[in-house]
Design an enzyme around this catalytic site. Sequence first.
Site, mmCIF file in Angstrom:
data_model
loop_
_atom_site.group_PDB
_atom_site.id
_atom_site.type_symbol
_atom_site.label_atom_id
_atom_site.label_comp_id
_atom_site.label_asym_id
_atom_site.label_seq_id
_atom_site.Cartn_x
_atom_site.Cartn_y
_atom_site.Cartn_z
ATOM 1 N N SER A 1 -8.045 0.572 4.653
ATOM 2 C CA SER A 1 -7.318 1.408 3.716
ATOM 3 C C SER A 1 -6.430 0.639 2.744
ATOM 4 O O SER A 1 -5.810 1.232 1.863
ATOM 5 C CB SER A 1 -6.446 2.383 4.507
ATOM 6 O OG SER A 1 -5.531 1.682 5.340
ATOM 7 N N SER B 1 -8.114 -2.047 8.560
ATOM 8 C CA SER B 1 -7.551 -1.644 7.263
ATOM 9 C C SER B 1 -6.955 -2.788 6.463
ATOM 10 O O SER B 1 -6.779 -2.671 5.249
ATOM 11 C CB SER B 1 -6.484 -0.563 7.459
ATOM 12 O OG SER B 1 -7.052 0.606 7.989
ATOM 13 N N LYS C 1 0.851 -1.182 0.000
ATOM 14 C CA LYS C 1 0.000 0.000 0.000
ATOM 15 C C LYS C 1 0.889 1.235 0.000
ATOM 16 O O LYS C 1 1.984 1.239 0.592
ATOM 17 C CB LYS C 1 -0.972 -0.026 1.183
ATOM 18 C CG LYS C 1 -0.330 0.029 2.544
ATOM 19 C CD LYS C 1 -1.322 -0.308 3.659
ATOM 20 C CE LYS C 1 -2.444 0.704 3.798
ATOM 21 N NZ LYS C 1 -3.294 0.408 4.990
#
Length: 515
Positions: free
Chosen positions: A197, A221, A122
């Site tokens: 996320s 997340s 990420k």
Amino acid sequence: MIKHAFLVFRTYLDLFIDYIFSLYWEAKRTPLPNLEKKHIVLKEDAVSIAAKIRNRQLKSEDLVQMCIERIKIVNPILNAVTDERFEEALEEAREIDRMLDEGLSEEYLKKKPFLGVPFTAKESHAVKGLLHTLGIKARAHVRAHEDAECVRLMRAAGALPLAVTNVPEINKWCETRNMVFGQTNNPYHAGRTTGGSSGGEAALMAAMATPISLCSDIGGSTRMPAFYCGLFGINPTAGYTSLKGSALRSGKDDTMASIGFVSRHSCDLAALTKVILADKAAELDLDRPVDLKTIKYYYLDTAQDLRVSPIQPELREAMDKVISQLSEEGSSARRYQHAGLDHMYALWRHAMTREADVFGRLLTNNQGEASAVLELLRKLTGQSDYTWAAVLKLLDDQVLPRVNADWADRLTAALREDLLKTLGTDGVLLSASAPQPAPYHAAPLLRPFNFAYWGIFNVLRFPAVQVPLGLNSEGIPLGIQVVAAPAQEALCLAVAEHLARTFGGYVPPCKIIDT
């Protein structure tokens, strides 16, 4: 009676919201391209792929090239990748192939369990030379000058960074959307969210475009995108992984966040987690044998937090199937409930005030602090640099009253103590993941608290593993999470592996052409 009536109202409200959003987003459903035979190795687990490279059954360069080609095929639909280092990774892969051809010692190979295997991360994890925007315009052109600690550890294990993927602003939203790169789409249904996320990572992993996906989790997340994209996801016990270089953290501050992974294969989770645990891996002993017959099972099929939507019937049915299966195997599961679970979001919101970072400052790249009121006015007039999710987060932080700290601390401590006593060192909690499978894009703006089933275990600092349980009638993933007491990840992993064998685990969002 009033609470019951409210929950009934929420149920019908959720149905209405889904219907309204479906009128637009159902037309956006786009079939994911099939996995071609020439890329067939990408369906395998990372541990097996690494073994093939070591044994010279597969060249690292060929594997990297497969990943690049698959990313280029699926990314136009997913919008997951924000920056890449394809050429550099290919060059590094060629060097690894050369070294293997010349011969490497067993000692060297033991230190590099993922030698030659590419990974994606990420974008909030700093990868030297790649964009490190955190999804905010103030950092739109910022590149990382050094690797985050978790990226460094992956490199040290022989893995090759290939690309970074999309995140919501500062990792603080349950969808993956920002004003720099736009929104990431779910591989099972492009009109639905991947969660956040780590949504970019989950999208690539589910689409069989990366063997390893490096994530992080402070309120679901890692586990939320794993659930929405039909994957396994691990969130280790807080305090055992380093956040240095992730989302601009120093790695020195106390936090309930952890580094983790999403994967199509439960067998990858332990091997990958040991890499990021580094010197602390022995403390968790992820490979220790676990006798499933001795595990005590508890389950949480619904909580009474009025901010959170009621659990949809198909997810209750999925939990019932797991409990019934355990019963057939001779293991009973008891329902778990505690008053703290009636306030999951409030306890998470309070816990966030103890984190070192300040959302409003990070939005400006620490050049001042964004104002909730001003950004709301700018958003209403089309002048804001932030998404509606970020504006709502600012309002929550700066305008709404804070949670009573004494009350929240007492209730959190009571819940943690009770769950520790209940689970001990041989118990797991099978918990609902969320009220519904992957929602349509933007629908979470009307249901912003539904991540609380994940967030509460961050607050308690318990490890958890997300487990896929097939697809619903619309082809959208179902699942539950397995929770254990701190440092008892081995229990979560053993149960996850068992459930994967029993219920099939990951189901691809496209056909695999193997003939």
